[in-house]
Scaffold this motif. Structure first.
Motif, PDB file in Angstrom:
ATOM      1  N   GLY A 101      -3.774 -86.832  21.534  1.00 52.92           N
ATOM      2  CA  GLY A 101      -5.104 -86.420  21.080  1.00 52.92           C
ATOM      3  C   GLY A 101      -5.601 -87.285  19.939  1.00 52.92           C
ATOM      4  N   LEU A 102      -4.702 -87.653  19.025  1.00 56.01           N
ATOM      5  CA  LEU A 102      -5.070 -88.545  17.923  1.00 56.01           C
ATOM      6  C   LEU A 102      -5.491 -89.921  18.453  1.00 56.01           C
ATOM      7  N   VAL A 103      -4.803 -90.371  19.485  1.00 60.53           N
ATOM      8  CA  VAL A 103      -5.174 -91.650  20.107  1.00 60.53           C
ATOM      9  C   VAL A 103      -6.565 -91.526  20.721  1.00 60.53           C
ATOM     10  N   VAL A 154      14.942 -88.972  19.763  1.00 59.95           N
ATOM     11  CA  VAL A 154      13.618 -88.953  19.141  1.00 59.95           C
ATOM     12  C   VAL A 154      12.980 -90.333  19.224  1.00 59.95           C
ATOM     13  N   ASP A 155      13.791 -91.385  19.121  1.00 62.02           N
ATOM     14  CA  ASP A 155      13.257 -92.742  19.294  1.00 62.02           C
ATOM     15  C   ASP A 155      12.736 -92.944  20.711  1.00 62.02           C
ATOM     16  N   LEU A 156      13.457 -92.395  21.689  1.00 65.22           N
ATOM     17  CA  LEU A 156      13.019 -92.515  23.080  1.00 65.22           C
ATOM     18  C   LEU A 156      11.742 -91.711  23.334  1.00 65.22           C
ATOM     19  N   VAL A 160       8.136 -93.300  24.552  1.00 65.03           N
ATOM     20  CA  VAL A 160       7.371 -92.816  25.709  1.00 65.03           C
ATOM     21  C   VAL A 160       5.946 -92.462  25.280  1.00 65.03           C
ATOM     22  N   VAL A 161       5.806 -91.823  24.127  1.00 66.80           N
ATOM     23  CA  VAL A 161       4.472 -91.468  23.622  1.00 66.80           C
ATOM     24  C   VAL A 161       3.662 -92.732  23.339  1.00 66.80           C
ATOM     25  N   LEU A 162       4.287 -93.743  22.744  1.00 60.56           N
ATOM     26  CA  LEU A 162       3.578 -94.997  22.462  1.00 60.56           C
ATOM     27  C   LEU A 162       3.138 -95.690  23.752  1.00 60.56           C
ATOM     28  N   ALA A 163       3.983 -95.663  24.769  1.00 59.56           N
ATOM     29  CA  ALA A 163       3.603 -96.262  26.060  1.00 59.56           C
ATOM     30  C   ALA A 163       2.426 -95.510  26.669  1.00 59.56           C
ATOM     31  N   LEU A 168      -3.485 -94.747  27.602  1.00 58.78           N
ATOM     32  CA  LEU A 168      -4.670 -93.964  27.270  1.00 58.78           C
ATOM     33  C   LEU A 168      -5.764 -94.845  26.682  1.00 58.78           C
ATOM     34  N   GLU A 169      -5.379 -95.768  25.799  1.00 64.23           N
ATOM     35  CA  GLU A 169      -6.365 -96.668  25.200  1.00 64.23           C
ATOM     36  C   GLU A 169      -7.043 -97.538  26.248  1.00 64.23           C
TER      37      GLU A 169
END
Length: 197
Positions: A101-103, A154-156, A160-163, A168-169
């Motif tokens: 949502g922030l993205v 948590v890194d994984l 996944v969220v960054l990907a 999304l962008e």
């Protein structure tokens, strides 16, 4: 005494400062490759250039204030969403939803712009500390689920969220990005055995 638009001088100053921060955020989000000068920020806020100097000494001072304002707002948004969840699995998925949502709201682009605009060691230190504070509740939820190596997991999750954020962008489809992460993480989270008290 100059005219003020709020009930008190303090409220008037706070409103003008907030207007300048909003204007800077808007300009940084609209044109992430161009850091606006104080004159452009003042114009966007509907103030004179000289008025900006009552609140900020320089462009860097203004950017520091944008950072100081943005980080706690993002943190609060994530904390509120996760706090409303009783199950650790739901907390992780709430973290995913709020971050995406922030993205979608342009906040991720703002963070990237600020990191590029203020590439100091202090900014890097603050960004690391902020990032760690955002991930702490996810790590705690993974611990509660009984995940063997919560730090690695948590890194994984973050990767996944960054990907999904990059996708999304490029697509603008928030629901599709969120669904792709949930489809990947939810089966894993459901297989974990929560720690019993």
């Amino acid at each position: 005494m100059p005219k003020i638009s709020e009930a008190t001088v303090v409220e008037h100053r706070e409103a003008r400062r907030a207007a300048l921060l909003d204007a800077a955020r808007e300009l940084l989000t609209e044109q992430p490759d161009q850091v606006p000068g104080l004159g452009r920020v003042a114009e966007r806020a509907g103030l004179s250039r000289s008025a900006v100097y009552h609140y900020f000494r320089s462009r860097d001072d203004l950017l520091d204030a944008v950072i100081a304002d943005a980080f706690p707002r993002w943190e609060q948004r994530i904390a509120t969403a996760m706090h409303g969840c009783t199950e650790p699995r739901d907390k992780v998925l709430a973290f995913v939803a709020v971050n995406l949502g922030l993205v979608a709201d342009g906040e991720h682009a703002l963070a990237q712009t600020l990191a590029a605009a203020v590439p100091t060691e202090e900014m890097a230190r603050r960004a690391r500390a902020f990032h760690d504070s955002l991930l702490r509740p996810v790590r705690e939820a993974l611990d509660d689920l009984g995940v063997a190596d919560a730090d690695a997991t948590v890194d994984l999750v973050n990767a996944v969220v960054l990907a999904a954020a990059r996708r999304l962008e490029s697509t603008g489809d928030l629901e599709a990005a969120r669904r792709s992460v949930v489809d990947l993480l939810d089966p894993y989270l459901r297989e974990q055995r929560p720690v019993q008290d």
